[in-house]
Write a protein that holds these residues in place. Structure first.
Motif: not given
Length: 402
Positions: A369, A372, A381
């Motif tokens: 993440t 992201i 996202q």
């Protein structure tokens, strides 16, 4: 219109990317500098793929014959683009002046796509107000297809452009990105194909004076997906942040070959790609080439690739390369790492009462993440974080650090 780059190393038909040894009688040796690769928009200038070529050595080329040798549908196709003020879209002919400004094919499939494309999809961004535009392709189908997209960010414009790819595909394509003086552009390309899809995509960007491009690749779906971005820092003060995220399951081949060419003074680049692998036969390839040219004084560059192996039976190839042709730079470096979990991280989480399986998933989630969260679009996202969660839910993560 066919264009051949005569500034690249000279080559004979069938041996592009090679030149004869100066002493003679020694056969052929590979091109020594990344920028010397042969380039042409004509497929006939390239030999058929064998898999022995340096740039194809990790790729199962026998699966790509339809894209490198066959006929491709290069006409218009179904595409959906959000209506945003300051963003115009149109289909243009391949002899339009905008075509070929950002780069040219360096391999046969890209040249085959260029040769057989009849219409290109052009996106033009203007206006200093920040804006978000989404382009969706979901109905390409299983027939072999060529595509060409040209994105132009006019001077001092600002935009986030999201290209979503879903459904099935048998696709060879070229994507050009022109970031003109002072423009600030983010391009996010999401490869979320069905399991059967095959995609070969070459991205070319040219970044102008004091302009900035954030280029993000997210590759989650498809049987064989190879997306190769080539970024040209062409004018003083140009900046590229190249980010990548990929998650390979059993039998998937996901490949990214990144090239950053510092060609102007005081340019900056940051390359960060992260991937996770799970399942028998999952294979990822990352090759990062950074070339700092003789005129690129004051360059600041760094590239890195990190791979997290979640199960046995996977393979991650990671090859960073750095060429420096001037001694007057601010800094340059590269790094690569492939392994399992950090035992200290797992111990820390387990010591706080988190079960081992959940602790492992938390580590993977945090690892991926990071990329992201830099996209800049909350809805996308959230969707990608949910996709990562879904991948992890079906994973029996094994092993510790190695």
């Amino acid at each position: 219109m066919t264009v051949t780059d005569t500034t690249a190393a000279s080559a004979q038909p069938g041996q592009h990317g090679f030149k004869e040894h100066s002493d003679g009688g020694w056969g052929l040796v590979p091109v020594q500098t990344r920028s010397e690769r042969f380039r042409s928009t004509n497929v006939e200038d390239f030999a058929a793929l064998t898999g022995r070529e340096a740039e194809w050595r990790y790729t199962p080329v026998e699966r790509l014959t339809a894209l490198s040798e066959g006929e491709l549908d290069g006409g218009e196709y179904e595409i959906a683009t959000t209506d945003v003020e300051g963003v115009s879209v149109e289909w243009i002919d391949m002899d339009d002046a905008r075509i070929g400004q950002a780069g040219m094919p360096e391999d046969r499939p890209a040249a085959n796509a260029w040769t057989q494309t009849k219409k290109a999809y052009a996106v033009t961004i203007s206006g200093e107000e920040a804006k978000t535009v989404t382009i969706e392709r979901s109905a390409l189908g299983s027939d072999a297809r060529a595509a060409h997209t040209v994105i132009t960010a006019k001077p001092n414009s600002q935009a986030l452009l999201i290209l979503k790819n879903t459904g099935d595909a048998l696709l060879a394509e070229n994507l050009e990105i022109n970031v003109e003086e002072g423009a600030q552009l983010t391009v996010v390309s999401v490869q979320w194909w069905e399991d059967s899809a095959l995609q070969l995509s070459s991205h070319f960007s040219r970044i102008g004076r004091d302009a900035r491009l954030k280029h993000v690749l997210v590759t989650l779906g498809g049987s064989l997906v190879r997306v190769n971005p080539s970024h040209h820092l062409a004018e003083q003060g140009s900046d590229i942040e190249a980010l990548g995220l990929y998650f390979a399951d059993a039998g998937q081949h996901l490949e990214h070959q990144v090239y950053v060419h510092h060609d102007a003074p005081y340019s900056r680049s940051r390359v960060t790609y992260k991937g996770a692998l799970q399942g028998e036969g999952a294979h990822t390839v990352w090759i990062g080439d950074v070339l700092i040219g003789p005129d690129a004084t004051g360059t600041d560059s760094y590239e890195q690739n990190r791979n997290l192996v979640l199960t046995d039976g996977t393979r991650a190839d990671s090859v960073p390369n750095l060429e420096i042709e001037t001694g007057d730079i601010a800094g340059a470096g590269h790094a690569s790492a492939t392994g399992r979990f950090d035992d200290e991280q797992l111990f820390y989480l387990q010591a706080r009462g988190i079960p081992e399986d959940e602790a492992r998933r938390l580590v993977v989630r945090g690892f991926l993440t990071e990329i992201i969260q830099q996209i800049g679009d909350a809805d996308l996202q959230e969707s990608l974080e949910a996709a990562v969660e879904q991948e992890l839910a079906s994973t029996a993560i094994t092993g510790g650090a190695r």
